[in-house]
Design a protein around this motif. Structure first.
Motif, mmCIF file in Angstrom:
data_model
loop_
_atom_site.group_PDB
_atom_site.id
_atom_site.type_symbol
_atom_site.label_atom_id
_atom_site.label_comp_id
_atom_site.label_asym_id
_atom_site.label_seq_id
_atom_site.Cartn_x
_atom_site.Cartn_y
_atom_site.Cartn_z
ATOM 1 N N LEU A 34 31.943 -21.536 -86.580
ATOM 2 C CA LEU A 34 30.944 -21.097 -85.601
ATOM 3 C C LEU A 34 31.463 -21.233 -84.169
ATOM 4 O O LEU A 34 31.263 -20.341 -83.338
ATOM 5 C CB LEU A 34 29.652 -21.899 -85.769
ATOM 6 N N SER A 35 32.136 -22.331 -83.864
ATOM 7 C CA SER A 35 32.656 -22.539 -82.517
ATOM 8 C C SER A 35 33.797 -21.579 -82.206
ATOM 9 O O SER A 35 33.927 -21.109 -81.073
ATOM 10 C CB SER A 35 33.136 -23.983 -82.346
ATOM 11 N N ALA A 48 34.986 -29.244 -84.048
ATOM 12 C CA ALA A 48 35.095 -29.611 -85.472
ATOM 13 C C ALA A 48 35.463 -31.086 -85.622
ATOM 14 O O ALA A 48 34.917 -31.787 -86.487
ATOM 15 C CB ALA A 48 36.140 -28.734 -86.163
ATOM 16 N N PHE A 49 36.375 -31.563 -84.780
ATOM 17 C CA PHE A 49 36.755 -32.978 -84.836
ATOM 18 C C PHE A 49 35.555 -33.869 -84.535
ATOM 19 O O PHE A 49 35.332 -34.871 -85.214
ATOM 20 C CB PHE A 49 37.891 -33.256 -83.845
ATOM 21 N N THR A 50 34.777 -33.495 -83.526
ATOM 22 C CA THR A 50 33.599 -34.282 -83.172
ATOM 23 C C THR A 50 32.597 -34.295 -84.324
ATOM 24 O O THR A 50 32.052 -35.343 -84.675
ATOM 25 C CB THR A 50 32.944 -33.729 -81.895
ATOM 26 N N ALA A 51 32.349 -33.138 -84.934
ATOM 27 C CA ALA A 51 31.409 -33.067 -86.055
ATOM 28 C C ALA A 51 31.909 -33.886 -87.242
ATOM 29 O O ALA A 51 31.131 -34.612 -87.874
ATOM 30 C CB ALA A 51 31.192 -31.610 -86.472
ATOM 31 N N LEU A 52 33.186 -33.786 -87.547
ATOM 32 C CA LEU A 52 33.740 -34.532 -88.677
ATOM 33 C C LEU A 52 33.684 -36.031 -88.410
ATOM 34 O O LEU A 52 33.315 -36.819 -89.294
ATOM 35 C CB LEU A 52 35.178 -34.094 -88.955
ATOM 36 N N THR A 53 34.004 -36.443 -87.192
ATOM 37 C CA THR A 53 33.945 -37.867 -86.848
ATOM 38 C C THR A 53 32.523 -38.400 -86.958
ATOM 39 O O THR A 53 32.280 -39.435 -87.576
ATOM 40 C CB THR A 53 34.484 -38.087 -85.422
ATOM 41 N N ALA A 108 36.805 -29.537 -74.034
ATOM 42 C CA ALA A 108 35.918 -28.644 -73.280
ATOM 43 C C ALA A 108 34.518 -29.233 -73.211
ATOM 44 O O ALA A 108 34.112 -29.987 -74.093
ATOM 45 C CB ALA A 108 35.883 -27.275 -73.973
ATOM 46 N N PRO A 109 33.760 -28.875 -72.157
ATOM 47 C CA PRO A 109 32.371 -29.338 -72.089
ATOM 48 C C PRO A 109 31.542 -28.711 -73.210
ATOM 49 O O PRO A 109 31.845 -27.631 -73.703
ATOM 50 C CB PRO A 109 31.893 -28.872 -70.717
ATOM 51 N N LEU A 110 30.480 -29.411 -73.597
ATOM 52 C CA LEU A 110 29.598 -28.937 -74.654
ATOM 53 C C LEU A 110 28.329 -28.361 -74.058
ATOM 54 O O LEU A 110 27.711 -28.984 -73.204
ATOM 55 C CB LEU A 110 29.207 -30.080 -75.593
ATOM 56 N N GLY A 111 27.948 -27.184 -74.531
ATOM 57 C CA GLY A 111 26.640 -26.629 -74.196
ATOM 58 C C GLY A 111 25.616 -27.115 -75.214
ATOM 59 O O GLY A 111 25.962 -27.758 -76.209
ATOM 60 N N TRP A 112 24.359 -26.814 -74.975
ATOM 61 C CA TRP A 112 23.325 -27.284 -75.893
ATOM 62 C C TRP A 112 23.493 -26.672 -77.271
ATOM 63 O O TRP A 112 23.241 -27.343 -78.275
ATOM 64 C CB TRP A 112 21.924 -27.027 -75.327
ATOM 65 N N ARG A 113 23.942 -25.407 -77.353
ATOM 66 C CA ARG A 113 24.178 -24.793 -78.678
ATOM 67 C C ARG A 113 25.331 -25.476 -79.387
ATOM 68 O O ARG A 113 25.292 -25.652 -80.601
ATOM 69 C CB ARG A 113 24.447 -23.297 -78.528
ATOM 70 N N ASP A 114 26.348 -25.855 -78.633
ATOM 71 C CA ASP A 114 27.470 -26.581 -79.233
ATOM 72 C C ASP A 114 26.994 -27.926 -79.779
ATOM 73 O O ASP A 114 27.374 -28.337 -80.872
ATOM 74 C CB ASP A 114 28.577 -26.815 -78.200
ATOM 75 N N ILE A 118 27.224 -29.099 -83.634
ATOM 76 C CA ILE A 118 27.916 -30.333 -84.017
ATOM 77 C C ILE A 118 26.967 -31.274 -84.746
ATOM 78 O O ILE A 118 27.326 -31.873 -85.771
ATOM 79 C CB ILE A 118 28.551 -30.990 -82.780
ATOM 80 N N ALA A 119 25.742 -31.405 -84.244
ATOM 81 C CA ALA A 119 24.764 -32.276 -84.904
ATOM 82 C C ALA A 119 24.473 -31.793 -86.325
ATOM 83 O O ALA A 119 24.368 -32.602 -87.259
ATOM 84 C CB ALA A 119 23.481 -32.346 -84.084
ATOM 85 N N ALA A 120 24.354 -30.479 -86.502
ATOM 86 C CA ALA A 120 24.120 -29.940 -87.846
ATOM 87 C C ALA A 120 25.337 -30.172 -88.742
ATOM 88 O O ALA A 120 25.198 -30.556 -89.909
ATOM 89 C CB ALA A 120 23.802 -28.450 -87.763
#
Length: 142
Positions: A34-35, A48-53, A108-114, A118-120
């Motif tokens: 998605l990203s 992806a790294f942030t979501a996996l972590t 990179a900075p995260l937007g609210w959709r990002d 990531i939370a999902a």
């Protein structure tokens, strides 16, 4: 004592580990896909790294139980796990939300959709793994 002829990890346990690993992997890969579609390959890897972590940190909540934890009877508190999770999630949020740390880490900075993606990607594997576990043992009333 354990039977010395018995395997350390029975086939059922290995299968369960495989299912849980596959859901964590799918969460990270889903965020990457998605990203990448939204931002290209550069930020997608960090997302992806942030979501996996975060997914692995959340997995610690239910990893030690063979039965459901989130919708089961209350478990004894584990202040060490709670502290480790809070500190680790806090560090991850600082690394993704603080401009100075983002610059140091090259993310990179995260937007609210990002953030929602990531939370999902981190939370859905926990919910799916919990849903595939048997319900906790309930004693029948006399």
């Amino acid at each position: 004592p354990r039977d010395p002829a018995a395997p350390i990890l029975p086939a059922a346990t290995l299968g369960r580990i495989g299912v849980e690993a596959a859901t964590l992997t799918a969460g990270g890969l889903g965020v990457y896909a998605l990203s990448r579609r939204r931002h290209g390959p550069g930020p997608a890897g960090g997302h992806a790294f942030t979501a996996l972590t975060l997914g692995q940190l959340l997995h610690a909540i239910s990893a030690r139980s063979e039965a459901r934890v989130l919708r089961g009877p209350p478990r004894p508190p584990n202040p060490y796990l709670a502290g480790a999770l809070a500190g680790s999630v806090g560090a991850q949020l600082l690394a993704t939300g603080t401009p100075a740390l983002r610059g140091l880490l090259g993310t990179a900075p995260l937007g609210w959709r990002d953030g929602l993606t990531i939370a999902a990607g981190a939370g859905l594997p926990l919910l799916l793994n919990e849903a595939t576990k048997p319900p906790p043992f309930q004693e029948e009333a006399p």
